[in-house]
Design an enzyme around this catalytic site. Structure first.
Site: not given
Ligand code: 3NM
Length: 212
Positions: A44, A116, A144
């Site tokens: 990503r 997603s 994000k």
């Molecule tokens: N998508 P971390 S939250 C890439 O809610 C991504 O769809 C999300 O990273 C969604 O594990 C997210 O550091 C970030 O929180 C996830």
């Protein structure tokens, strides 16, 4: 659950997502994570320091080679053209990216498509085309910028109740101690960026997830 969906769901148990903005040493971080039990990987490449063009493709190819050597699926976020060019195992898209039906038509039936989703409506729209859905943010996330409202495991439970066979990963702010509840509420696995990519000890962090 049919055997291919079961196999896919098992492959989603510990889904590591990473790109150059998430760590200084992407290749080293990903290799360590692969050695320590990651079961699926997504490249990503998003944010201010993201690579583009030839540099992005070179990084994708290097990561793909690593994943292949550990027999771990290599998924590309959003960039369908890159996924096609290097024959990635699949594509993951968000709601702001190209439409799921369109991506499925491009990549064909044999590649994985992940979508997603953040509401039941988005889940309902995705299931005809997606092999799995990512549901989040389960907890607050710094990875994000445009993450929606935190929904805990409520949406995971709702989607699981409606779609018994749909492979699901929870995403957003997930730490090892959260995993049992997320699984109990219906997810097949967890998708993680910072808890592995920003960990002071990537090996130990990955093993903590992998042994759950
Ligand atoms: N998508 P971390 S939250 C890439 O809610 C991504 O769809 C999300 O990273 C969604 O594990 C997210 O550091 C970030 O929180 C996830």
């Amino acid at each position: 659950m049919n055997p291919s969906r079961r196999a896919l769901a098992e492959q989603l148990q510990l889904y590591f997502i990473c790109g150059t903005p998430n760590t200084k040493d992407v290749l080293g971080t990903v290799e360590t994570a692969l050695q320590c039990g990651v079961t699926c990987f997504q490249f990503r490449e998003k944010g201010k320091e993201a690579l583009y063009g030839d540099k992005k493709e070179a990084m994708a190819r290097a990561l793909q080679t690593l994943c292949r050597s550990y027999d771990v699926p290599f998924i590309i976020n959003d960039d369908v053209a890159l996924a096609e060019r290097i024959d990635a195992d699949g594509v993951h898209i968000g709601q702001d990216d190209t439409e799921a039906a369109h991506v499925r038509a491009r990549i064909g039936p044999d590649k994985w498509l992940g979508v997603s989703v953040h509401t039941l409506e988005e889940a309902a729209a995705a299931i005809d085309h997606a092999d799995y859905v990512g549901i989040g943010p389960v907890y607050p996330t710094k990875s994000k910028e445009d993450a929606g409202a935190v929904n805990g495991t409520t949406l995971i439970r709702q989607v699981r109740d409606m779609y018994r066979e749909l492979p699901i990963v929870g995403i957003g702010g997930i730490l090892p101690e959260h995993v049992p509840m997320i699984r109990q509420d219906g997810a097949d696995g967890v998708a993680v960026i910072s808890a592995i990519a920003s960990a002071p000890d990537v090996a130990m962090a990955t093993r903590r997830f992998a042994c759950l």
